[in-house]
Scaffold this motif. Structure first.
Motif: not given
Lengths: 139, 139
Positions: A105-109, B4-5, B32-35, B39-40
DNA sequence: ATTTTCCGCAACTCCAACTGTTACGCAACT
DNA sequence: AGTTGCGTAACAGTTGGAGTTGCGGAAAAT
């Protein structure tokens, strides 16, 4: 209209104003020419007024006109007046994200911020007066 | 998740994969790790697979893994794999627009295209392997 | 002073895009 | 055959923007 409609509407209107800076235009006329609604016009032009690019007056012979000569209004001024940004200004860093997500996130920002600065700089080199000369219409 | 998800999810996942390239991960675990939802995850990673960055396999011991070493995957590859573009690719020039609108639109599109090329170039200089080294986690 | 004309603003509806979710079919391994 | 996981379609929920209506205030015309 579709996307970037605010910017399109703003530039379109400013373009015509650059051709006849002294003429005062009503929201209804601008809306009719742009194929939209007077309230939408006021919303968009309201942002430009807030940024000091336009002046609006109420009353019988009221309307909109440029706040300064078109040679002194650049595309960057318009872009900044509307709050359209390429990258979200990092409102909140979610603290529960893992380190990997943070690093990316930091890099892209950072890159996005650089690119946006580049965009603003490029837009700042063109005034609405110059662009207006490109168009060969007669309205 | 907010905006930007897709890009966030893609980078996050690739970041972890860059740390353990041989490990095969299931959509459910990644989700699970990404919350988010499996399917997403499949939708987003499916774009990356279509771009040749990932490989997925069905069946009992199936899942996702990198299609090539993390040193050869840049942020630009990920950005291009997802179809997020800064400027709309000028689908149709509405012919009824007046000349002023055309002139502005053309100018802005040109600048945006330049800026996007600049963005891709900048992103192409960083690999997910390098970024991964920045993060000091241990998962 | 009253009327007219215009902007300012708030609230609502309409619509498109996106995420999240469920469900079913297919492939691969045990 | 049964289990596991991906692929995809279909639908619900959410969000953001555009469009619309209505009312109040300001300034000029009468």
């Amino acid at each position: 209209m579709k996307r970037n409609s605010r910017l399109s509407l703003a530039l379109h209107t400013l373009g015509h104003m650059a051709g006849q800076p002294d003429r005062i235009r009503k929201s209804a006329d601008i809306a009719a020419h742009a194929g939209t609604n007077p309230v939408v016009v006021r919303r968009v032009l309201g942002s430009l007024r807030q940024a000091g690019l336009l002046v609006s007056e109420s009353g019988h012979s009221g309307g909109w006109r440029l706040a300064r000569p078109p040679e002194e209004i650049t595309l960057a001024d318009v872009y900044l007046a509307l709050d359209e940004r390429l990258a979200a200004p990092d409102a909140e860093e979610e603290p529960h994200d893992c380190t990997v997500a943070h690093a990316f996130h930091h890099r892209v920002s950072t890159v996005m911020a650089e690119v946006e600065q580049s965009l603003i700089q490029k837009l700042g080199k063109t005034t609405i007066f110059e662009i207006r000369e490109t168009a060969t219409d007669l309205s």
